[in-house]
Every structure is written in C-alpha cells, then in structure tokens.
Write an enzyme that holds these catalytic residues in place. Structure first.
Site, PDB file in Angstrom:
ATOM      1  N   CYS A 101       1.002  -5.531  -7.401  1.00  0.00           N
ATOM      2  CA  CYS A 101       1.655  -4.222  -7.388  1.00  0.00           C
ATOM      3  C   CYS A 101       3.091  -4.330  -7.892  1.00  0.00           C
ATOM      4  CB  CYS A 101       1.627  -3.640  -5.979  1.00  0.00           C
ATOM      5  SG  CYS A 101       2.281  -1.961  -5.871  1.00  0.00           S
ATOM      6  N   CYS A 199      -2.510  -1.801   1.351  1.00  0.00           N
ATOM      7  CA  CYS A 199      -2.225  -0.364   1.356  1.00  0.00           C
ATOM      8  C   CYS A 199      -3.399   0.486   0.918  1.00  0.00           C
ATOM      9  CB  CYS A 199      -0.987  -0.077   0.506  1.00  0.00           C
ATOM     10  SG  CYS A 199      -1.207  -0.340  -1.268  1.00  0.00           S
TER      11      CYS A 199
END
EC number: 2.8.1.13
Length: 380
Positions: A101, A199
């Site tokens: 990410c 997440c």
C-alpha cells in the site's frame, strides 16, 4: 509549501496534519476511499473506508480549518494491493499488504495525484523520521518511539518519494503523547483505538478472505520423508512456520510438534516437520530498493524481517543473478525461525534504513541462488 495531508480518520494522521499546519504549510486534507465493499463501508467496520473513518477524517479537517476531500483510489488499491495479496498467497508466499500500500497507493497514486495538482509533499501519520544527509539527500530513520516505529513498511518508497514526504510524528516520544496532543487540540479521535487488522479484510478473518477468493483446493500434507500425514483445503492458506490449523490426525512418531516447513503450490502440497527445520541464516531478497549506497562488498548491518520484529545483526551485500537482476543477500549472525518468501527484509545502519527487498529464498535455497552467500560462513 503546499502539503497534502492523508487523513485516515485515526488519531495519528489527524495530529500529523495539525503539525503540518503549525509548521506554516498550506495544508489540504484528503481521505482515501480504498474499497467499494459494503462490509467495509458499514458503521463499525474494522477495515478501511468505513463511514465512521471518513466522518472522523472530515471532523478533524474541520477542527484544523483545512479544506477536505475524499479521493476514490479503490480501483488502484484493488488492482495492486489486494491483487498482490491474493497472487502472493496463491504462489505460496507471505506478503505484507501495508508495504504494498505504501509502495503503490500512499506514496505513488496519492502522491502522484497530489504532485499533478501542484502539491509539494504528502504528510502522513507514520512513525518514522526523515533526516538530511550529505548534500541534503533525505535519509529514512527509525522513529523516536521504537515501539511504534514504521520505517520497516516505509523502506520500499525509494529516495525520490522520500524527498516528497513528511512524517510529523517521527520525533514524538510515545503514542500517549500523540493522544494527549489530540485531546488538547480538540480532536474527537484522541481516544480512538488503533487498528491492527489487514484493512481490506473487514472482519479480520484472513483465511476466510483467501477462501472466498481462491476457493477450496484440497491437497495432501506430507512429512519431510514424503509420507502423507494429513489433508488441507488449499496450500495457499499456509505459511512457513505455521503450527495452528494443521489439523493433523495423529502426532509425529517422535511426539514433537510439527510446523509448516514448505508450501509447494505447484503440487498443492504442504510439508511439515520439526521446529529445527525452520531455522535459517541466509536470506535472498529480490527487487531491492536502496535508500543508501548499495553495498557491493559484505557490510555489517542489522536486518528486520517483520513489521515489529527485532533488529538482527547480519552482513549484507548486493548480488547479481545470471539474468543481470540485482538482489539483496543477507547472512544473519544467528539462525532465525519461520522466515517465509514474500516477507520484506529491511537493512539498517543504526537507525538509518539502508534498503529493502522482498524475500525470494532462504537457507540453502538462498545459497543455491546466490553462491556468494556460501563464502560467509556455515549455512543453516
């Protein structure tokens, strides 16, 4: 300086944005919408992009008096971070999605969009420090708060991205100090709990997430002599060093616990063995990213192989394979258990990050791929 503050809806990013404002920067807050999955949008979701997170980010921007926007980066996130997560597990590797990410979203898609709009830098709530070395070259260092240090997941950025980044929390001594500062500033997220889940796995069930995308793939569990000792529903669900979830019908002949020592996705096979087979000293990392001069000779350093793992004494250098590709080779001073392909290996000189790579091979497999390792002592 025009600064784009990434507001996740948590306390760290809110205080980081506040400090950027205090520093006199022209700050604009942005919340990244990274998923279109309804389960992650719901109130109370532990994953990214919940309604609560977006609302908390907006309220923080209002308190700070800065403009606020929501940017939809869900397509980029799905095509890079989530796709990499699934493909790596399908290949029998153990990825770190936070590293991907940072590489593809926060300090690539977000930063690139910000630069295109005339911003000079991105500020985030990561715990790390940027120092200026010789000729003003930025260096990435560990945070003052060792317990919260996130330099490990930031090492993949590269020097160009690092030069466009701000980490206002790098010198904060403790997380409690961040929460106290948030409360003093009137930020409603001052007591908001930290998130430790992946997440995009909203319910925290990583194995269930993998099964829903990769399906059931029954196969054998073998011991190191090739005897079938059990069965599984998909080799992709296992990682080297794992013991829990093997569901073996009978104990080993010697009565000792058995661990996953190899994941062979080509044959959909999981291999188990005793703990001592997990110990390795040699590590070969692919696709290295250097934030310092590449070490072309064996150099003393420390390496970290897990997000909150210890700094392990080692010797490192770059090596080149037959195809001309560069790799990071590391020889640990002491054997380490449970190191798996796909993890990140980050090299340090004291607090400074030297470079990062993705583990491609360990132990004798690493030596076979990088013969230079054979000359640095015995191999585990």
């Amino acid at each position: 300086m025009r600064v784009l503050a990434a507001l996740s809806g948590g306390v760290d990013s809110a205080v980081a944005a506040a400090r950027a404002v205090d520093a006199g920067h022209d700050v604009v807050g942005v919340h990244m919408a990274l998923s279109r999955t309804r389960a992650q949008h719901r109130t109370g979701s532990r994953g990214c992009c919940s309604i609560e997170d977006a609302s908390d980010a907006r309220r923080a921007a209002d308190v700070l008096g800065i403009p606020f926007y929501v940017w939809d980066l869900s397509e980029e996130f799905t095509d890079t971070v989530v796709a990499d997560f699934l493909s790596e597990y399908a290949a029998g590797r153990t990825p770190n999605p936070c590293v991907r990410c940072n590489e593809h979203i926060k300090f690539s898609a977000l930063l690139d969009r910000g630069l295109a709009l005339g911003f000079d830098a991105v500020a985030t709530g990561h715990y790390a420090r940027i120092e200026r070395g010789a000729a003003g070259v930025p260096e990435l260092h560990r945070a003052a708060d060792a317990a919260k240090d996130q330099s490990y997941v930031l090492a993949v950025m590269g020097p160009e991205r690092l030069a466009r980044s701000l980490f206002p929390l790098g010198e904060v001594p403790t997380k409690d100090a961040v929460r106290a500062e948030a409360a003093a500033r009137g930020l409603s997220v001052s007591a908001k709990p930290d998130s430790y889940d992946i997440c995009f796995v909203a319910d925290g069930d990583t194995q269930g997430f993998l099964r829903s995308h990769l399906g059931s793939q029954p196969g054998p569990v073998l011991d190191t002599d090739g005897r079938e000792v059990g069965a599984h529903d998909g080799a992709y669900a296992f990682t080297v060093g794992q013991r829990k979830g093997l569901r073996l019908p009978r104990p080993a002949a010697d009565g000792r616990p058995r661990y996953v020592v190899d994941v062979r996705t080509a044959s959909n096979t999981v291999v188990v063995g005793p703990a001592e087979l997990l110990s390795v000293r040699d590590v070969l990392g692919e696709r290295p990213v250097w934030l310092a001069e590449e070490p072309h000779e064996w150099t003393d350093a420390t390496v970290q192989v897990r997000a909150h793992g210890a700094a392990l004494p080692a010797r490192i250098r770059t090596v080149t394979d037959d195809d001309g590709a560069s790799h990071l080779a590391a020889r640990l001073a002491e054997p380490l258990r449970g190191l798996a392909a796909g993890q990140s290996v980050v090299a340090y000189d004291g607090t400074r990050v030297l470079g990062q790579a993705t583990v491609a091979a360990t132990g004798r497999d690493a030596v076979a791929a990088a013969p230079a390792l054979a000359g640095v002592g015995s191999t585990a």
